[in-house]
Design a protein around this motif. Sequence first.
Motif, PDB file in Angstrom:
ATOM      1  N   ILE A 151      -9.754   5.992 -18.636  1.00 40.19           N
ATOM      2  CA  ILE A 151      -9.686   5.312 -19.918  1.00 40.19           C
ATOM      3  C   ILE A 151     -10.453   6.167 -20.916  1.00 40.19           C
TER       4      ILE A 151
ATOM      5  N   TYR B  55      -5.944   6.930 -23.145  1.00 36.10           N
ATOM      6  CA  TYR B  55      -6.235   7.478 -21.824  1.00 36.10           C
ATOM      7  C   TYR B  55      -6.424   8.993 -21.876  1.00 36.10           C
TER       8      TYR B  55
ATOM      9  N   GLN C 209       3.426   2.825 -19.754  1.00 32.57           N
ATOM     10  CA  GLN C 209       2.696   3.486 -20.833  1.00 32.57           C
ATOM     11  C   GLN C 209       3.627   3.958 -21.952  1.00 32.57           C
TER      12      GLN C 209
ATOM     13  N   THR D 179       1.067   8.566 -24.323  1.00 31.89           N
ATOM     14  CA  THR D 179       0.289   8.712 -23.092  1.00 31.89           C
ATOM     15  C   THR D 179       1.010   9.624 -22.108  1.00 31.89           C
TER      16      THR D 179
END
Length: 366
Positions: free
Chosen positions: A338, A329, A197, A201
């Motif tokens: 999500i 996210y 990620q 995130t």
Amino acid sequence: MSCGEGEVSAIMTIFDWLTEVLRRTEPSGPGRLPSDERIAFYRDYVHNSVVLAAAAQPEDPLPGLSWQYFREDVRHEARAARIAMRDGTFGTFFDTIRLLPPIAIVRLMAARSVYFPTPENDGAVDDLLAYLDAATVRLMRQRRNAVLAQQAAEAKRVESEAPARAREEALWAEYRACPFARLSTEPAEFLRWIKLQTPDTWNVVVDRWDYNGIGREDVIAWILDQPDCDLATAAQFFFIAAMDLGDSEPETLSPLYRNSWELMARVGHNWQRGHYRRNDLRLSSVVPSEIALYDEIVARREAEGRPFPWRVPGPGERRFGVREPDSDYLYEHGHLWIGFSTWKRGREARGCGVDFPRCCNASPAD
């Protein structure tokens, strides 16, 4: 409570006040004032109703066109009475109402009804305007019509958006039940996932981290060890951990909290040596008082001869970025999702929602 008994209790509702106003109001002619008793009642009503309205929405006190007109009237009356408003705070605004002369209170009492049209206050409007001169009445009625026009436009907008809101609410229910919306947070899978990620995130995950969770420590430790971890992400964990653990010594803590203390120390050392090379994001989830608490702990430990084995920049030296994280996210309460917008974009591509909930044998999320 009679109007001569001092300030009316702030816990009375606006409706109760207005009912009492309607009962007591006796119209007079322009240029004539109500009795001193009624003026005192009006002053209490105007002051307390404004205080209650501001307290009901502290994040945006007295919003909208009606309150804009009312605030303009208070400032105008203060200038006319040569009352200097100390500053632009609402405390000054409230205090000014207490100081205004009787005729100003009558005008504000009228404005409080005229600018806030409801089916119940039409009679009060006519009665209160009877005290005022023709020019003031004309201006107030023009403003009332502007408020009514705005309310009608807003009602029309809300009505036109109702179908879209209903569709969005249905999609939200589908999203919360969809098994494709939730990702695994089993420790090994979570760690593999987090390594793929973005720093944004990582920030989202650390921001909503469950500090009492067991079994996922490797995830947050890996994030906070990365040079690409944003400084705000590291500082978020650092200050939150320090609030709870900064006054303690690691050997006195349980294994779970000792791990957190040691991770806090690693972040402190990383920060001190300039390990974090990104500084794009705002430190938005830690308030100044929490940061100040860390500084107090530092000063206390140094005075007691047990300083931290690291030194991060002091209050005047800390600089963080200015933007919010941009991530697909969400992480909350130990669950990884999500984001709703991302899920919507992928919904049709996956064939979701064709026959919900049978489309994926979804069941409501826990």
